[in-house]
Design a protein around this motif. Sequence first.
Motif, mmCIF file in Angstrom:
data_model
loop_
_atom_site.group_PDB
_atom_site.id
_atom_site.type_symbol
_atom_site.label_atom_id
_atom_site.label_comp_id
_atom_site.label_asym_id
_atom_site.label_seq_id
_atom_site.Cartn_x
_atom_site.Cartn_y
_atom_site.Cartn_z
ATOM 1 N N LYS A 178 19.898 56.058 42.921
ATOM 2 C CA LYS A 178 20.800 55.024 43.415
ATOM 3 C C LYS A 178 21.108 55.288 44.885
ATOM 4 O O LYS A 178 21.534 56.381 45.264
ATOM 5 C CB LYS A 178 22.114 54.997 42.622
ATOM 6 C CG LYS A 178 23.058 53.887 43.068
ATOM 7 C CD LYS A 178 22.464 52.498 42.862
ATOM 8 C CE LYS A 178 23.396 51.400 43.355
ATOM 9 N NZ LYS A 178 22.818 50.047 43.167
ATOM 10 N N GLY A 204 13.797 53.608 39.108
ATOM 11 C CA GLY A 204 13.896 54.237 37.799
ATOM 12 C C GLY A 204 14.217 53.216 36.723
ATOM 13 O O GLY A 204 14.400 52.029 36.998
ATOM 14 N N ARG A 205 14.261 53.677 35.481
ATOM 15 C CA ARG A 205 14.471 52.793 34.331
ATOM 16 C C ARG A 205 15.690 53.229 33.534
ATOM 17 O O ARG A 205 15.936 54.428 33.369
ATOM 18 C CB ARG A 205 13.245 52.797 33.412
ATOM 19 C CG ARG A 205 11.951 52.344 34.058
ATOM 20 C CD ARG A 205 10.791 52.585 33.113
ATOM 21 N NE ARG A 205 10.790 51.645 31.999
ATOM 22 C CZ ARG A 205 10.345 51.942 30.780
ATOM 23 N NH1 ARG A 205 9.906 53.152 30.506
ATOM 24 N NH2 ARG A 205 10.345 51.032 29.829
ATOM 25 N N ILE A 206 16.418 52.223 33.011
ATOM 26 C CA ILE A 206 17.519 52.470 32.082
ATOM 27 C C ILE A 206 17.234 51.676 30.818
ATOM 28 O O ILE A 206 17.114 50.453 30.856
ATOM 29 C CB ILE A 206 18.871 52.058 32.687
ATOM 30 C CG1 ILE A 206 19.169 52.894 33.939
ATOM 31 C CG2 ILE A 206 19.988 52.231 31.646
ATOM 32 C CD1 ILE A 206 20.459 52.513 34.640
ATOM 33 N N LEU A 214 26.044 52.661 36.017
ATOM 34 C CA LEU A 214 24.643 52.307 35.759
ATOM 35 C C LEU A 214 24.370 52.221 34.259
ATOM 36 O O LEU A 214 23.731 51.280 33.781
ATOM 37 C CB LEU A 214 23.709 53.328 36.410
ATOM 38 C CG LEU A 214 23.667 53.334 37.940
ATOM 39 C CD1 LEU A 214 22.797 54.490 38.434
ATOM 40 C CD2 LEU A 214 23.141 52.010 38.481
ATOM 41 N N VAL A 241 16.099 57.966 37.486
ATOM 42 C CA VAL A 241 16.969 56.962 38.099
ATOM 43 C C VAL A 241 17.502 57.458 39.441
ATOM 44 O O VAL A 241 18.016 58.572 39.553
ATOM 45 C CB VAL A 241 18.128 56.607 37.152
ATOM 46 C CG1 VAL A 241 19.236 55.858 37.894
ATOM 47 C CG2 VAL A 241 17.609 55.770 35.982
ATOM 48 N N THR A 250 23.059 48.328 39.140
ATOM 49 C CA THR A 250 21.627 48.470 38.882
ATOM 50 C C THR A 250 21.065 49.622 39.712
ATOM 51 O O THR A 250 21.505 49.855 40.840
ATOM 52 C CB THR A 250 20.863 47.182 39.229
ATOM 53 O OG1 THR A 250 21.140 46.824 40.590
ATOM 54 C CG2 THR A 250 21.297 46.047 38.316
ATOM 55 N N PRO A 251 20.100 50.357 39.178
ATOM 56 C CA PRO A 251 19.524 51.461 39.939
ATOM 57 C C PRO A 251 18.626 50.968 41.064
ATOM 58 O O PRO A 251 18.065 49.873 40.994
ATOM 59 C CB PRO A 251 18.710 52.224 38.881
ATOM 60 C CG PRO A 251 18.340 51.189 37.875
ATOM 61 C CD PRO A 251 19.493 50.224 37.838
ATOM 62 N N LEU A 303 17.922 57.300 30.586
ATOM 63 C CA LEU A 303 17.666 57.106 32.012
ATOM 64 C C LEU A 303 16.413 57.887 32.373
ATOM 65 O O LEU A 303 16.289 59.073 32.039
ATOM 66 C CB LEU A 303 18.842 57.594 32.865
ATOM 67 C CG LEU A 303 20.075 56.677 32.923
ATOM 68 C CD1 LEU A 303 20.823 56.687 31.594
ATOM 69 C CD2 LEU A 303 21.013 57.111 34.041
#
Length: 226
Positions: A14, A64-66, A54, A12, A60-61, A9
Amino acid sequence: MDACPVVELQRVNKVYGDGVPTPVLFDIDLAVARSEFVSIVGASGSGKTTLLNLMGLLDTPTSGRILLSGQDTARLDEDARARLRLQYLGFIFQFHYLLPQFSVLENVLIPRRIMGREAERERRERAVELLDRVGLGNRLHYRPGQISGGQQQRVAVVRAFINEPALVLADEPTGNLDSVNSRAVFALMREISRNLGTAFILVSHDEQLARQADRIVPLVDGRIAH
């Protein structure tokens, strides 16, 4: 840590709600390596389950990136996300969610059916072997209502590993069990994780169990405390 974490992550966040936004997670940076056993701890409302959802691609956030096994999940449509969940992830919840009309063995093999694959002989033998190791070798053809709560949760643990996922996510997996069954289920999760090289992320209010992880990630008001 491996060059390519099982899950990563990157900053991230939310936020829930449109009219009155409710931020839940803030700038989460977290990477988990192959075979690593991680406990996420924190008070109720700290964002633990949201974080788990997540990572499990169940949500989904906001930003940010997962990355799951190096794949940027933001680039995937829902069908691709579902396939990635089946291929790389296993889930264990506080409630076992076994299907009452199926036997113990059939419940364990359900993820194979969802993937559109037959439960080939080798995989059935693997399921039988794991069920035998958790003391359920003589309960293969029982239905969930015919076994105890602790036994049902052991079935759920075996089911989570049947596709040999890269990562298993567990949300309060021992929350409904007594102390004896809690220790047995935790020991089972650790043993299977070690044997398969599976990364494991556990959310639990049981501090004794959490302390037995390789790493503890404290979550405070939606932030990882360092």
